[in-house]
Design an enzyme around this catalytic site. Structure first.
Site, PDB file in Angstrom:
ATOM      1  N   LYS A   6       0.848  -1.192   0.000  1.00  0.00           N
ATOM      2  CA  LYS A   6       0.000   0.000   0.000  1.00  0.00           C
ATOM      3  C   LYS A   6       0.888   1.248   0.000  1.00  0.00           C
ATOM      4  O   LYS A   6       1.587   1.520   0.971  1.00  0.00           O
ATOM      5  CB  LYS A   6      -0.916   0.034   1.222  1.00  0.00           C
ATOM      6  N   GLY A  19      -5.213   3.586  -1.165  1.00  0.00           N
ATOM      7  CA  GLY A  19      -6.320   4.078  -0.362  1.00  0.00           C
ATOM      8  C   GLY A  19      -5.826   4.941   0.780  1.00  0.00           C
ATOM      9  O   GLY A  19      -4.650   5.326   0.838  1.00  0.00           O
ATOM     10  N   GLY A  20      -6.713   5.203   1.711  1.00  0.00           N
ATOM     11  CA  GLY A  20      -6.408   6.089   2.809  1.00  0.00           C
ATOM     12  C   GLY A  20      -6.208   5.358   4.125  1.00  0.00           C
ATOM     13  O   GLY A  20      -5.774   4.198   4.161  1.00  0.00           O
ATOM     14  N   GLU A  38      10.611   1.635   9.772  1.00  0.00           N
ATOM     15  CA  GLU A  38      11.674   2.544   9.335  1.00  0.00           C
ATOM     16  C   GLU A  38      11.073   3.940   9.450  1.00  0.00           C
ATOM     17  O   GLU A  38      10.266   4.352   8.625  1.00  0.00           O
ATOM     18  CB  GLU A  38      12.094   2.206   7.902  1.00  0.00           C
ATOM     19  N   CYS A  63      14.223  10.820   5.424  1.00  0.00           N
ATOM     20  CA  CYS A  63      14.555  10.469   6.800  1.00  0.00           C
ATOM     21  C   CYS A  63      16.057  10.394   7.022  1.00  0.00           C
ATOM     22  O   CYS A  63      16.541  10.620   8.130  1.00  0.00           O
ATOM     23  CB  CYS A  63      13.908   9.135   7.177  1.00  0.00           C
ATOM     24  N   GLU A 113      11.561  16.334  13.604  1.00  0.00           N
ATOM     25  CA  GLU A 113      11.859  16.123  12.193  1.00  0.00           C
ATOM     26  C   GLU A 113      11.053  17.123  11.369  1.00  0.00           C
ATOM     27  O   GLU A 113       9.826  17.113  11.388  1.00  0.00           O
ATOM     28  CB  GLU A 113      11.520  14.699  11.775  1.00  0.00           C
TER      29      GLU A 113
END
Length: 480
Positions: free
Chosen positions: A174, A205-206, A248, A282, A381
């Site tokens: 996904k 999708g969400g 991750e 990241c 971040e």
């Protein structure tokens, strides 16, 4: 299969703000059907019974199919991700193709799925001595839910799929709802490569689809890449079914620049870590720690490079930095810059929207100076084109500041004294440390972080191991 719902996801070009395509939006039923297809393929199908050599051939055919459509994938990466075309061709498309081939040609054939156990003499439950031997079998864990981020759509998907499929798992992939098209295109390549039905399933999708993936009883492992806040929710959702999780997550990585470093090279790295992927990465070294005696010199060198950064149309091969993925992300980053200034940081460069770019989610690369590690811009971040410069006194002070973070993904050490660099690297609490470089990820090295930067590892044989269970099989010597 046809979707259960008529809902669609708008796919927005972040450089123009225009909706240029629509993607299916999987319902909970759609997601459950994808999991059930993967479950059947794992439990009843041939995939987990294939040999490593056979799985290698499938991965190579997938890489070949992607290579044939390379230009189409680059075009999608530019349009839906806003990635500059030069970077899209290398980082976002060619690198995952090369990864598939490396796993298939080198890593998978050499991986030991069965490890012998030598003879061992011990007491049985009846008190009799007995010598046993056996094997440890490494077996596919089952159905893997792979949830990937918007900042590396196809690269993130392949970086998970390669290891999971190599291990013998079946997968449900996904992507982020912001960047569904590149991963949907993978479905065509999977069919072209001839994978058995149900081995690779792709849904777009969400939030509802993501929650269904992390909680469905048919899923055995969830591999997620994203923010630490969402990672905590993924972990909590998976805990109900005692699923294994590989996370991750974010980074707030420190780049330690000592006085004896090549400051010209270090300055290039500082700029590169601000503008790569528009700061949406990241791994990026967003905290620049500089020894006090060269602080002003390093900052001057960085500022001298900033005018050469070209912000603009990602389809233009001369563009250095494209837009952020969505306007809400730009607004969030702008708010963090304002908060940093309110806490005492100074803007050395940038901080505004570029002039002449009235459409698109653009923001100037922004260098913040006079930053203290306690400030929000040094602790959270940002995930945007913002770098912070923090001075330090000596080696111990540099290590202290670098480790004073909730994150521990990547780090850099710049010095001409290699022994000093290795000593400092050994004290930094992060999953990766690069000496005189920002990105030194070796194909055999583990990729992942300490603390809030995640759990588990991707990369090399470490990536395959995450998708395996270990089974000990033993028998008495001489009895069989």
């Amino acid at each position: 299969m046809s979707p259960d719902t008529s809902e669609r996801l708008p796919v927005v070009n972040p450089a123009t703000e225009e909706v240029f395509a629509w993607a299916p939006s999987a319902s909970v039923r759609d997601t459950a059907a994808a999991v059930e297809a993967a479950r059947r393929a794992f439990d009843e199908g041939p995939w987990r019974r294939t040999t490593p050599r056979e799985r290698s051939r499938y991965l190579l055919r997938l890489a070949d199919a992607m290579e044939r459509r390379r230009d189409d994938l680059v075009d999608l990466a530019v349009k839906e991700g806003g990635f500059p075309v030069a970077a899209a061709g290398v980082v976002h498309v060619q690198t995952p193709i090369d990864l598939l081939r490396d796993v298939a040609d080198r890593l998978l054939p050499a991986f030991s799925f069965t490890v012998p156990l030598g003879p061992h003499t011990g007491m049985t439950l009846t008190g009799q001595p007995q010598t046993t031997q056996g094997v440890v079998a490494h077996e596919a864990i089952g159905v893997a839910a792979l949830i990937t981020p918007f900042n590396a759509p196809i690269a993130g998907a392949i970086h998970k799929m390669a290891w999971a499929l190599a291990a013998g798992c079946t997968v449900v992939v996904k992507p982020s709802p912001y960047t569904p098209l590149e991963v949907l295109a993978l479905g065509e390549f999977v069919e072209e490569a001839g994978f058995p039905p149900g081995v690779v399933n792709i849904i777009t999708g969400g939030l509802d689809a993501s929650v269904e993936l992390t909680t469905h009883p048919g899923v055995d492992i969830v591999s997620f890449t994203g923010s630490d806040a969402v990672g905590r929710r993924v972990m909590a959702q998976a805990a109900g079914g005692l699923k294994k999780v590989v996370l991750e997550l974010g980074g707030k990585s420190a780049n330690i620049i000592f006085a004896d470093a090549d400051l010209d090279r270090a300055a290039l790295e500082v700029v590169g870590n601000m503008v790569a992927n528009c700061g949406q990465g990241c791994l990026l070294l967003t905290r620049t720690l500089v020894e006090k005696s060269v602080h002003d010199e390093l900052v001057a060198k960085v500022l001298a490079l900033m005018p050469a950064v070209k912000v603009g149309d990602p389809a233009d091969p001369t563009t250095t930095m494209g837009p952020l993925i969505r306007d809400e992300e730009r607004l969030r980053v702008e708010g963090m810059i304002r908060q940093g200034v309110a806490e005492g940081a100074q803007i050395g460069w940038g901080g505004d929207r570029p002039s002449g770019l009235d459409r698109g989610f653009y923001l100037e690369p922004t260098l913040l100076v006079d930053v203290d590690n306690a400030m929000s811009v040094a602790r959270r971040e940002v995930f945007g084109p913002v770098g912070s410069v923090i001075p330090f006194r000596d080696d111990a002070d540099a290590v202290r500041i670098a480790n004073d973070s909730d994150f521990g993904l990547n780090a850099g050490v710049f010095t001409q004294d290699f022994l000093r660099a290795k000593a400092v690297a050994g004290q930094i609490r992060s999953g990766m440390v690069n000496i005189n470089s920002s990105f030194g990820v070796h194909p055999d090295a583990p990729f992942g972080g300490y603390k809030h930067s995640g759990l588990g590892r991707e990369g090399g044989t470490y990536g395959i191991q995450e998708f395996l269970e270990q089974k000990a099989i033993s028998w008495p010597v001489g009895k069989l």
